[in-house]
Design a protein around this motif. Structure first.
Motif, PDB file in Angstrom:
ATOM      1  N   PHE A  33       0.822  -1.220   0.000  1.00 24.19           N
ATOM      2  CA  PHE A  33       0.000   0.000   0.000  1.00 24.19           C
ATOM      3  C   PHE A  33       0.852   1.264   0.000  1.00 24.19           C
ATOM      4  O   PHE A  33       1.530   1.575   0.979  1.00 24.19           O
ATOM      5  N   GLN A  46      -4.506   5.992  -2.091  1.00 25.56           N
ATOM      6  CA  GLN A  46      -3.867   4.695  -1.835  1.00 25.56           C
ATOM      7  C   GLN A  46      -3.651   3.984  -3.166  1.00 25.56           C
ATOM      8  O   GLN A  46      -4.577   3.844  -3.958  1.00 25.56           O
ATOM      9  N   VAL A  48      -2.302   0.456  -4.780  1.00 26.94           N
ATOM     10  CA  VAL A  48      -2.039  -0.913  -4.342  1.00 26.94           C
ATOM     11  C   VAL A  48      -1.148  -1.624  -5.357  1.00 26.94           C
ATOM     12  O   VAL A  48      -1.474  -1.706  -6.540  1.00 26.94           O
ATOM     13  N   GLU A  85      -9.273   3.582  -4.649  1.00 27.57           N
ATOM     14  CA  GLU A  85      -7.823   3.348  -4.645  1.00 27.57           C
ATOM     15  C   GLU A  85      -7.394   2.991  -6.060  1.00 27.57           C
ATOM     16  O   GLU A  85      -8.233   2.689  -6.915  1.00 27.57           O
TER      17      GLU A  85
END
Ligand code: 4AD
Ligand code: MG
Length: 477
Positions: A33, A46, A48, A85
């Motif tokens: 993350f 965020q 990933v 995200e």
């Protein structure tokens, strides 16, 4: 593929198959993350990373402070704390950041430490929020005046006059400091200097602004001002920004109305447009307050304080009334003031101003009609012959936020005052001309921009609300 700012991405309601974003790593956790921030807003996006399918050497380079270019898919977030995200498909390191030496680690740093690293401190939440608010406030100020029919005037930075008469100026010279030319009296001969006269950095654009008010009607300046006073306090800078409106045909009560309306407008503007940053700074202060003893805690939160100012009238009090209040006050009687108030005519120190605002009235106060001899030469003399139409606006926690006045428009009275104070008429011939040709009542004020930013952000030290503070013994960066 389209490049988005973090702020744009966080506002998306729908999935987007292909997005690009660039920013700096705040944290990288669990090898998966990335919290990426690009300054466009307080929050991070965020991102990933697919750990298994990413090159290990590349993963090692995702460190706090590194600049990244990420391509991927914007999806609804599986985890808590964010709505969306980015699933990373492609990651490029634009600039590495050596984790051994990068000063801004993901932990709490002291403001002193961050001041020494002022070039990097806007990579923290607190300073990015403060500086975004500073920028928005500055926009709101221009918007207010523009929408109210004012013209923005650029007053000179280099000037030959000392507007405030305090003599605390930085000289601007090209003369050789070791061997300056001297006149017949042994004094430095500035006629040989670059401008042919002695010049300095301006302490205020007011005098020049008056000339434009007396032709364009309503004007304001918003620029840097410089003061060489040796005050090492949390409210003084050697270089600060000042907003100075100046209006023809406006008297002192009109000046107070303008200042109050203006201040309320800009506070309202950030309350409406900068909620995220204000909420963050409010929470910061709530946490800070928790570390203080109960008695010292403030009874209003940051946003409550701003709303309180917007919703309530400023209290207008004459200097004479203020002196009565102070003379009879508890701290004065118990000799708690460093400068006791004994008689009319005393200059008010910040301890007195703070008593009036924070203890007695508990709201912003406009003090007016000060004794002539503690104020600048240009202020309009009242009929009593001893007070002038000056006003200072005092704010809780800040003290003096605004200083202004109705200007002396009568040529004879102004000349007399200048003579008493030894201000040569030759230097201000143009200023006197305004009183010869179509003179009229006019007024204005100066707002210290950094003090406003302090009030809005709740920061306690003026050095933390300007990018690169200049103060005695300090001009780093
Ligand atoms: O009260 P001051 O000295 O007023 C003037 O300069 C007038 N010529 C203004 C005018 O009427 N056009 O300064 C105005 C404001 C103060 O109220 C304070 O907020 C701020 O400027 N100020 C400072 N801010 C930071 N550091 C300093 N050293 C400051 N000195 C004044
Ligand atoms: Mg002042």
């Amino acid at each position: 593929m389209q490049l988005y700012s973090v702020s744009q991405l966080l506002k998306q309601k729908n999935k987007l198959p292909e997005v690009e974003v660039k920013g700096w790593v705040r944290t990288f956790r669990a090898n998966r993350f990335i919290a990426l921030n690009d300054g466009s807003c307080l929050n991070n996006i965020q991102c990933v990373v697919d750990f298994e399918n990413t090159n290990q050497a590349l993963l090692k380079r995702i460190t706090t402070g590194a600049a990244l270019h990420i391509k991927g898919e914007l999806v609804e977030s599986q985890g808590k704390g964010q709505n969306v995200e980015v699933l990373v498909n492609n990651l490029e390191i634009l600039g590495d950041s050596d984790p051994e030496h990068y000063p801004i680690q993901p932990k709490k740093h002291s403001f002193e430490f961050l001041r020494e690293n002022a070039h990097l401190r806007t990579r923290t939440n607190t300073f990015s929020a403060v500086m975004r608010l500073r920028s928005k406030l500055s926009y709101a100020i221009h918007k207010y005046f523009n929408d109210s029919g004012f013209y923005y005037m650029h007053t000179p930075i280099i000037t030959g006059s000392d507007a405030e008469g305090a003599g605390e100026m930085f000289n601007v010279t090209k003369l050789d400091a070791k061997n300056p030319p001297l006149d017949s009296n042994g004094k430095v001969d500035y006629s040989k200097d670059f401008f042919g006269k002695e010049t300095n950095l301006t302490v205020s654009g007011q005098l020049e602004a008056e000339t434009y008010a007396m032709s364009l009607g309503k004007v304001y300046t918003f620029g840097p001002t410089f003061r060489a006073e040796n005050s090492n306090t949390s409210r003084h800078l050697s270089e600060f920004w000042m907003i100075e409106p100046e209006v023809a045909f406006m008297d002192l009560p009109g000046n107070m109305d303008l200042a109050e309306d203006f201040l309320k407008y800009v506070l309202n503007y950030v309350l409406e447009h900068n909620k995220e940053d204000l909420d963050f700074l409010e929470q910061r202060l709530i946490n800070e307050e928790k570390t203080k003893p109960q008695a010292e805690r403030s009874d209003m939160s940051l946003i409550e304080k701003l709303k309180f100012v917007v919703d309530n009238n400023f209290k207008r009090v004459s200097y004479t009334e203020a002196i009565d209040i102070l003379r009879n006050s508890k701290p004065n009687k118990k000799k708690k003031f460093k400068f006791p108030i004994n008689e009319w005519g005393a200059d008010l120190q910040s301890e007195h101003e703070r008593f009036l605002v924070e203890k007695h009235f508990k709201c912003p106060v406009i003090l007016f009609d000060y004794p002539a001899n503690i104020k600048a030469f240009y202020m309009r003399l009242n009929e009593d012959g001893k007070t002038v139409r000056a006003m200072d606006i005092l704010f809780p926690g800040i003290g003096e936020m605004v200083g202004g006045s109705q200007r002396e428009e009568r040529l004879d009275v102004l000349k007399e005052k200048m003579a008493v104070l030894d201000i040569p008429e030759e230097e201000l011939w143009w200023y006197l001309d305004l009183r010869k040709y179509g003179t009229a009542v006019h007024s204005g004020f100066g707002l210290g921009f950094e003090r406003l930013v302090m009030f809005v952000t709740g920061m306690n030290n003026i050095r933390d609300v300007i990018p690169y503070p200049r103060s005695p013994q300090n001009a780093e960066f």
